[in-house]
Design a protein around this motif. Structure first.
Motif, PDB file in Angstrom:
ATOM      1  N   ARG A 297       0.836  -1.198   0.000  1.00 26.45           N
ATOM      2  CA  ARG A 297       0.000   0.000   0.000  1.00 26.45           C
ATOM      3  C   ARG A 297       0.877   1.256   0.000  1.00 26.45           C
ATOM      4  O   ARG A 297       0.621   2.201  -0.735  1.00 26.45           O
ATOM      5  CB  ARG A 297      -0.904  -0.021   1.228  1.00 26.45           C
ATOM      6  CG  ARG A 297      -1.855   1.154   1.313  1.00 26.45           C
ATOM      7  CD  ARG A 297      -2.716   1.041   2.581  1.00 26.45           C
ATOM      8  NE  ARG A 297      -3.844   1.924   2.545  1.00 26.45           N
ATOM      9  CZ  ARG A 297      -3.820   3.182   3.001  1.00 26.45           C
ATOM     10  NH1 ARG A 297      -2.712   3.682   3.500  1.00 26.45           N
ATOM     11  NH2 ARG A 297      -4.907   3.918   2.943  1.00 26.45           N
TER      12      ARG A 297
ATOM     13  N   GLU B 180      -9.093   1.770  -2.897  1.00 26.94           N
ATOM     14  CA  GLU B 180      -8.826   0.756  -1.880  1.00 26.94           C
ATOM     15  C   GLU B 180     -10.140   0.112  -1.459  1.00 26.94           C
ATOM     16  O   GLU B 180     -11.158   0.786  -1.317  1.00 26.94           O
ATOM     17  CB  GLU B 180      -8.150   1.415  -0.678  1.00 26.94           C
ATOM     18  CG  GLU B 180      -7.722   0.447   0.400  1.00 26.94           C
ATOM     19  CD  GLU B 180      -6.898   1.134   1.464  1.00 26.94           C
ATOM     20  OE1 GLU B 180      -5.753   0.704   1.668  1.00 26.94           O
ATOM     21  OE2 GLU B 180      -7.386   2.101   2.075  1.00 26.94           O
ATOM     22  N   ASP B 181     -10.094  -1.204  -1.269  1.00 23.58           N
ATOM     23  CA  ASP B 181     -11.230  -1.934  -0.716  1.00 23.58           C
ATOM     24  C   ASP B 181     -10.698  -3.043   0.186  1.00 23.58           C
ATOM     25  O   ASP B 181      -9.504  -3.061   0.494  1.00 23.58           O
ATOM     26  CB  ASP B 181     -12.157  -2.463  -1.817  1.00 23.58           C
ATOM     27  CG  ASP B 181     -11.509  -3.501  -2.719  1.00 23.58           C
ATOM     28  OD1 ASP B 181     -10.452  -4.070  -2.366  1.00 23.58           O
ATOM     29  OD2 ASP B 181     -12.074  -3.768  -3.797  1.00 23.58           O
ATOM     30  N   HIS B 182     -11.547  -3.959   0.576  1.00 20.39           N
ATOM     31  CA  HIS B 182     -11.152  -5.023   1.500  1.00 20.39           C
ATOM     32  C   HIS B 182     -10.064  -5.941   0.937  1.00 20.39           C
ATOM     33  O   HIS B 182      -9.367  -6.612   1.684  1.00 20.39           O
ATOM     34  CB  HIS B 182     -12.370  -5.854   1.902  1.00 20.39           C
ATOM     35  CG  HIS B 182     -12.988  -6.586   0.753  1.00 20.39           C
ATOM     36  ND1 HIS B 182     -13.852  -5.972  -0.125  1.00 20.39           N
ATOM     37  CD2 HIS B 182     -12.841  -7.847   0.324  1.00 20.39           C
ATOM     38  CE1 HIS B 182     -14.209  -6.848  -1.046  1.00 20.39           C
ATOM     39  NE2 HIS B 182     -13.620  -7.993  -0.801  1.00 20.39           N
ATOM     40  N   SER B 183      -9.880  -5.928  -0.382  1.00 18.47           N
ATOM     41  CA  SER B 183      -8.859  -6.771  -1.016  1.00 18.47           C
ATOM     42  C   SER B 183      -7.510  -6.075  -1.158  1.00 18.47           C
ATOM     43  O   SER B 183      -6.507  -6.719  -1.425  1.00 18.47           O
ATOM     44  CB  SER B 183      -9.327  -7.212  -2.407  1.00 18.47           C
ATOM     45  OG  SER B 183     -10.481  -8.005  -2.301  1.00 18.47           O
ATOM     46  N   GLY B 184      -7.486  -4.762  -1.047  1.00 16.86           N
ATOM     47  CA  GLY B 184      -6.231  -4.020  -1.184  1.00 16.86           C
ATOM     48  C   GLY B 184      -6.399  -2.778  -2.030  1.00 16.86           C
ATOM     49  O   GLY B 184      -7.494  -2.252  -2.187  1.00 16.86           O
ATOM     50  N   THR B 185      -5.278  -2.316  -2.610  1.00 12.97           N
ATOM     51  CA  THR B 185      -5.290  -1.110  -3.435  1.00 12.97           C
ATOM     52  C   THR B 185      -5.185  -1.477  -4.904  1.00 12.97           C
ATOM     53  O   THR B 185      -4.597  -2.497  -5.259  1.00 12.97           O
ATOM     54  CB  THR B 185      -4.133  -0.170  -3.059  1.00 12.97           C
ATOM     55  OG1 THR B 185      -2.906  -0.864  -3.221  1.00 12.97           O
ATOM     56  CG2 THR B 185      -4.252   0.346  -1.643  1.00 12.97           C
ATOM     57  N   TYR B 186      -5.752  -0.629  -5.743  1.00 12.53           N
ATOM     58  CA  TYR B 186      -5.711  -0.856  -7.183  1.00 12.53           C
ATOM     59  C   TYR B 186      -5.941   0.458  -7.905  1.00 12.53           C
ATOM     60  O   TYR B 186      -6.595   1.355  -7.393  1.00 12.53           O
ATOM     61  CB  TYR B 186      -6.766  -1.880  -7.613  1.00 12.53           C
ATOM     62  CG  TYR B 186      -8.169  -1.531  -7.151  1.00 12.53           C
ATOM     63  CD1 TYR B 186      -9.040  -0.837  -7.976  1.00 12.53           C
ATOM     64  CD2 TYR B 186      -8.615  -1.909  -5.881  1.00 12.53           C
ATOM     65  CE1 TYR B 186     -10.311  -0.502  -7.555  1.00 12.53           C
ATOM     66  CE2 TYR B 186      -9.880  -1.580  -5.453  1.00 12.53           C
ATOM     67  CZ  TYR B 186     -10.728  -0.882  -6.292  1.00 12.53           C
ATOM     68  OH  TYR B 186     -11.988  -0.542  -5.875  1.00 12.53           O
TER      69      TYR B 186
END
Length: 74
Positions: free
Chosen positions: A4, A28-34
């Motif tokens: 992150r 960003e969400d519960h799975s990570g950043t994108y």
């Protein structure tokens, strides 16, 4: 996999971009950043897809001016 902190370091936008400025966003969400694969604009306090004008339903945590594409790279 990029951490992150490493991804955030690549997005250097401060404050909010002007509505006429097309930018890349990091989400960003519960799975990570994108990074979203399309350009966005920040209009009237809301992030929008630059092409469709649709409101984003994601948590935008950073933005930057679009990076130049290098010729010959995919």
């Amino acid at each position: 996999m990029a951490t992150r902190e490493k991804r955030l370091a690549q997005f250097d936008g401060n404050g909010a971009p002007s509505p006429d400025q097309c930018v890349e966003v990091l989400c960003e969400d519960h799975s990570g950043t994108y990074q979203l694969p399309f350009a966005c604009r920040f209009i009237d306090g809301q992030w929008r897809n630059d092409t469709t004008g649709g409101a984003l339903e994601v948590n935008v945590i950073a933005w930057r001016k679009p990076r130049e594409k290098q010729a010959g790279l995919v």
